[in-house]
Enzyme design. Structure first.
Site, PDB file in Angstrom:
ATOM      1  N   LYS A 193       0.624  -1.068  -0.149  1.00 53.22           N
ATOM      2  CA  LYS A 193      -0.164  -0.631   0.018  1.00 53.22           C
ATOM      3  C   LYS A 193       1.114   1.095   0.278  1.00 53.22           C
ATOM      4  O   LYS A 193       1.383   1.703   1.234  1.00 53.22           O
ATOM      5  CB  LYS A 193      -0.458  -0.417   1.249  1.00 53.22           C
ATOM      6  N   GLU A 269       9.259   1.450  11.250  1.00 52.40           N
ATOM      7  CA  GLU A 269       9.920   2.333  11.114  1.00 52.40           C
ATOM      8  C   GLU A 269       8.888   3.625  11.099  1.00 52.40           C
ATOM      9  O   GLU A 269       9.392   3.892  10.423  1.00 52.40           O
ATOM     10  CB  GLU A 269      10.481   2.233   9.811  1.00 52.40           C
ATOM     11  N   CYS A 304      13.795  10.446   7.181  1.00 57.37           N
ATOM     12  CA  CYS A 304      13.608  10.349   8.898  1.00 57.37           C
ATOM     13  C   CYS A 304      15.060  10.468   9.525  1.00 57.37           C
ATOM     14  O   CYS A 304      15.013  10.915  10.839  1.00 57.37           O
ATOM     15  CB  CYS A 304      13.118   8.779   9.036  1.00 57.37           C
ATOM     16  N   GLU A 404       9.401  16.509  15.499  1.00 54.18           N
ATOM     17  CA  GLU A 404       9.899  15.941  13.878  1.00 54.18           C
ATOM     18  C   GLU A 404       9.386  17.220  12.357  1.00 54.18           C
ATOM     19  O   GLU A 404       8.401  17.040  12.436  1.00 54.18           O
ATOM     20  CB  GLU A 404       9.855  15.160  12.928  1.00 54.18           C
TER      21      GLU A 404
HETATM   22  P1  NAD Z   1       2.275   8.592   7.618  1.00 52.19           P
HETATM   23  O1  NAD Z   1       2.079   7.815   8.968  1.00 52.19           O
HETATM   24  O2  NAD Z   1       0.984   9.130   7.540  1.00 52.19           O
HETATM   25  O3  NAD Z   1       1.881   7.183   5.816  1.00 52.19           O
HETATM   26  C1  NAD Z   1       2.734   6.263   6.195  1.00 52.19           C
HETATM   27  C2  NAD Z   1       1.789   5.341   5.350  1.00 52.19           C
HETATM   28  O4  NAD Z   1       0.812   5.119   6.614  1.00 52.19           O
HETATM   29  C3  NAD Z   1       0.899   6.094   4.599  1.00 52.19           C
HETATM   30  O5  NAD Z   1       1.283   4.701   3.392  1.00 52.19           O
HETATM   31  C4  NAD Z   1      -0.206   6.120   4.520  1.00 52.19           C
HETATM   32  O6  NAD Z   1      -1.414   6.031   3.707  1.00 52.19           O
HETATM   33  C5  NAD Z   1      -0.283   5.531   6.101  1.00 52.19           C
HETATM   34  N1  NAD Z   1      -1.292   5.017   6.648  1.00 52.19           N
HETATM   35  C6  NAD Z   1      -2.157   6.543   7.346  1.00 52.19           C
HETATM   36  N2  NAD Z   1      -2.473   5.948   8.549  1.00 52.19           N
HETATM   37  C7  NAD Z   1      -3.367   4.847   8.469  1.00 52.19           C
HETATM   38  C8  NAD Z   1      -4.074   4.498   8.251  1.00 52.19           C
HETATM   39  N3  NAD Z   1      -4.688   5.198   9.940  1.00 52.19           N
HETATM   40  N4  NAD Z   1      -4.305   3.140   8.624  1.00 52.19           N
HETATM   41  C9  NAD Z   1      -3.427   2.709   7.907  1.00 52.19           C
HETATM   42  N5  NAD Z   1      -2.455   3.022   7.372  1.00 52.19           N
HETATM   43  C10 NAD Z   1      -2.369   4.294   7.250  1.00 52.19           C
HETATM   44  O7  NAD Z   1       4.121   8.828   7.035  1.00 52.19           O
HETATM   45  P2  NAD Z   1       4.463   9.980   6.011  1.00 52.19           P
HETATM   46  O8  NAD Z   1       3.827  11.408   5.957  1.00 52.19           O
HETATM   47  O9  NAD Z   1       3.496   8.969   5.216  1.00 52.19           O
HETATM   48  O10 NAD Z   1       5.855   9.884   6.271  1.00 52.19           O
HETATM   49  C11 NAD Z   1       6.650  10.502   7.249  1.00 52.19           C
HETATM   50  C12 NAD Z   1       6.674  10.065   8.481  1.00 52.19           C
HETATM   51  O11 NAD Z   1       7.781   8.620   7.987  1.00 52.19           O
HETATM   52  C13 NAD Z   1       8.032  10.529   9.281  1.00 52.19           C
HETATM   53  O12 NAD Z   1       7.567  11.024  10.602  1.00 52.19           O
HETATM   54  C14 NAD Z   1       9.250   9.654   8.316  1.00 52.19           C
HETATM   55  O13 NAD Z   1      10.752   9.723   9.824  1.00 52.19           O
HETATM   56  C15 NAD Z   1       8.833   8.751   8.601  1.00 52.19           C
HETATM   57  N6  NAD Z   1      10.120   8.140   8.057  1.00 52.19           N
HETATM   58  C16 NAD Z   1      10.354   6.740   8.588  1.00 52.19           C
HETATM   59  C17 NAD Z   1      11.587   5.711   7.894  1.00 52.19           C
HETATM   60  C18 NAD Z   1      12.303   5.307   8.969  1.00 52.19           C
HETATM   61  O14 NAD Z   1      12.955   3.825   8.344  1.00 52.19           O
HETATM   62  N7  NAD Z   1      12.366   4.976   9.936  1.00 52.19           N
HETATM   63  C19 NAD Z   1      12.049   6.157   6.727  1.00 52.19           C
HETATM   64  C20 NAD Z   1      11.123   6.685   5.988  1.00 52.19           C
HETATM   65  C21 NAD Z   1       9.552   7.635   6.566  1.00 52.19           C
END
Ligand code: NAD
Length: 501
Positions: A193, A269, A304, A404
């Site tokens: 997804k 992550e 991240c 963040e």
């Molecule tokens: P997000 O949590 O908003 O979304 C991530 C994914 O989760 C998306 O596909 C989104 O559609 C899905 N999602 C959102 N709400 C959901 C729910 N209620 N149920 C199921 N799925 C849901 O994050 P984002 O804004 O897309 O990404 C940014 C974040 O990702 C930052 O916090 C960043 O640090 C983190 N990140 C971490 C790493 C790592 O390796 N630690 C790497 C890249 C990004």
């Protein structure tokens, strides 16, 4: 072979010709959502609609999971000799390489990443991941244990079954690669997804997997919104694991959903607020500052592991601030993501741009000193741009130092001595990464041992290869991407006790 960066004209022409896939990829073919709904994916450089993509919902997740389960049970993917799986994954990597330019243009337009970063980081990083994981396929081993002669006890290591991969938008291709490659290498079936902001490259991955000889149903791709497709996948009763990358808030929901459904495995992550520490005895201050600039402004700061807290030993603070500003002026070029000279594109969406600008306002009201930036760069009002920004005189208790921001906003925090640096470094809910510049071995090893995070760089930042476990401590989550451990995390053991007499 490095990819040729070519010219802005070349990439613009390619973008005009590209016809991205826009259906859901289920059971080896593109289909419409059961509801017939579609959603627009927007180019944040100019607010134009890039494509209307099928909007997956719960019924589509059901279809995709059923397809994955069927393929896991009936296609020979999990049972073929691992080398045969390896061959498919290698062919998959070759096809991704052959489509490198398309991937670069799709992600650059979908989320604003500079094309030069796509060609030097994301595409090569994704290829390295698929190849490493392909090679890992036949390195998964079970074991036997010591028993008396009346028994033989062996432990099999087998795939989990159906893995749901939920990924963010900041590295659309590479995050998808980090999730699906180890799951596939271990013999699982996958439902991916992608983030609603950046679904296009994931759909191309689905198509190429089947072209590479992957059985239909082993890799399904269902674009859609988090609370619809994402939640349906994470709550699904027939999904064995959710491999999640994204925000801590949603990472927490993944664990709740697992508890409320079938106790599926969950790896998370999540975010970071990583300290990048420059000691007065840094071996080469110029390189340290240059690396810190890249560590916060790379990928618009939407990283991240961004070194978003720059800790500077007080004695060298004025020099570092001057050098930071000069280096940013020289090397950070705001512009069109399709221009290879651009190093800082727009943020992913207009709403994220507003969020980052709000944080800049917060920094001002909290009393931090704006060293430079802090606005939409002049002439860039047509897209979701934010200028590279640096706050000085930041206290680690301020929100701009503890939350963040996920944008091109650095916070410089002064300190005196290693102990204070370590205390500030660890004063965060996150624990993804840390960097330290020093020529003193004792300081280096004390810092590495004492800092509470999953990855430490000494005299460097964000260097590494596929052998490096990528993941964090504390509220960054529990997952480890890259590395062999990531493959093992998509398997489970089975103990077989054979009575011999
Ligand atoms: P997000 O949590 O908003 O979304 C991530 C994914 O989760 C998306 O596909 C989104 O559609 C899905 N999602 C959102 N709400 C959901 C729910 N209620 N149920 C199921 N799925 C849901 O994050 P984002 O804004 O897309 O990404 C940014 C974040 O990702 C930052 O916090 C960043 O640090 C983190 N990140 C971490 C790493 C790592 O390796 N630690 C790497 C890249 C990004």
């Amino acid at each position: 072979m490095p990819f040729d960066l070519k010219t802005a004209g070349y990439w613009t022409a390619l973008a005009g010709r590209l016809k991205p896939d826009t259906g859901l990829f289920i059971d080896g073919e593109f289909v419409e959502a059961a509801s017939g709904a579609r959603f627009a994916t927007i180019n944040p450089a100019n607010d134009a609609v890039l494509a209307e993509v099928a909007r997956g919902g719960a019924a589509d997740i059901d279809r995709a999971v059923a397809s994955a389960r069927r393929a896991f049970r009936t296609a020979p993917w999990a049972r073929i000799p691992p080398r045969a799986r390896m061959e498919v994954l290698y062919r998959f990597a070759e096809l991704i390489e052959a489509h490198a330019e398309a991937f670069a243009v799709l992600d650059a337009q979908d989320m604003g990443k500079p094309i030069a970063e796509m060609l030097t980081i994301d595409v090569p990083g994704s290829l390295a991941c698929f190849r490493f994981m392909a090679e890992a396929a036949d390195k998964i081993t079970g074991s036997t244990t010591a028993t008396g002669e009346q028994a033989l006890h062996y432990i099999l290591r087998q795939p989990l079954g159906v893995v749901g991969c939920i990924v963010p938008w900041n590295y659309p291709l590479m995050m998808a690669a980090w999730k699906i490659a180890p799951a596939l290498a271990a013999g699982n079936a996958v439902v991916l997804k992608p983030a609603e902001q950046s679904p296009l490259s994931a759909l191309l991955l689905g198509r190429l997997f089947v072209e590479a000889g992957g059985p239909p149903g082993i890799l399904n791709v269902v674009p859609g919104f988090g609370e619809e497709a994402g939640q349906a996948l994470a709550r699904h009763m027939d999904v064995d694991k959710i491999a999640f990358t994204g925000s801590g808030e949603v990472g927490g929901l993944m664990m709740e959903y697992a508890g409320q459904s079938n106790l599926k495995h969950v790896s998370t992550e999540c975010g970071g607020k990583s300290p990048h520490v420059i000691m007065a005895d840094a071996p080469d201050l110029e390189t340290a500052v240059n690396t810190a600039v890249a560590g916060i402004y790379g990928n618009q700061g939407e990283v991240c592991s961004a070194g978003s807290r720059v800790l500077v030993e007080r004695a060298i603070l004025p020099d570092v601030l001057d050098a930071f500003a000069a280096r940013t002026r020289e090397t950070v070029h705001v512009g069109d993501p399709l221009d290879p000279a651009t190093t800082l594109g727009p943020l992913v969406t207009r709403s994220h741009q507003r969020r980052v600008l709000d944080y800049i306002e917060t920094g001002r009201t909290e009393g931090a000193r704006l060293a430079f930036g802090g606005m939409v760069p002049p002439g860039c009002e047509g897209g979701a741009y934010v200028a590279p920004t640096l706050f000085a005189d930041v206290d680690n208790g301020m929100r701009i130092a503890s939350e963040e921001i996920f944008g091109p906003v650095g916070a410089v925090i002064p300190f005196d001595g290693l102990d204070e640096a370590l205390r500030i470094a660890n004063d965060t809910v996150y624990g993804l990464a840390a960097g330290l510049w020093t020529r003193d071995l004792t300081k280096a090893h004390r810092f590495a041992a004492g800092v509470e995070c999953g990855m430490v760089w000494i005299n460097g930042y964000m260097n590494g290869d596929m052998t490096q476990p990528w993941g964090g401590w504390k509220q960054t989550g529990n997952g480890r991407d890259k590395c062999f451990e990531a493959v093992v995390a998509h398997t489970q053991t089975k103990s077989v006790w054979v009575t011999l007499g």
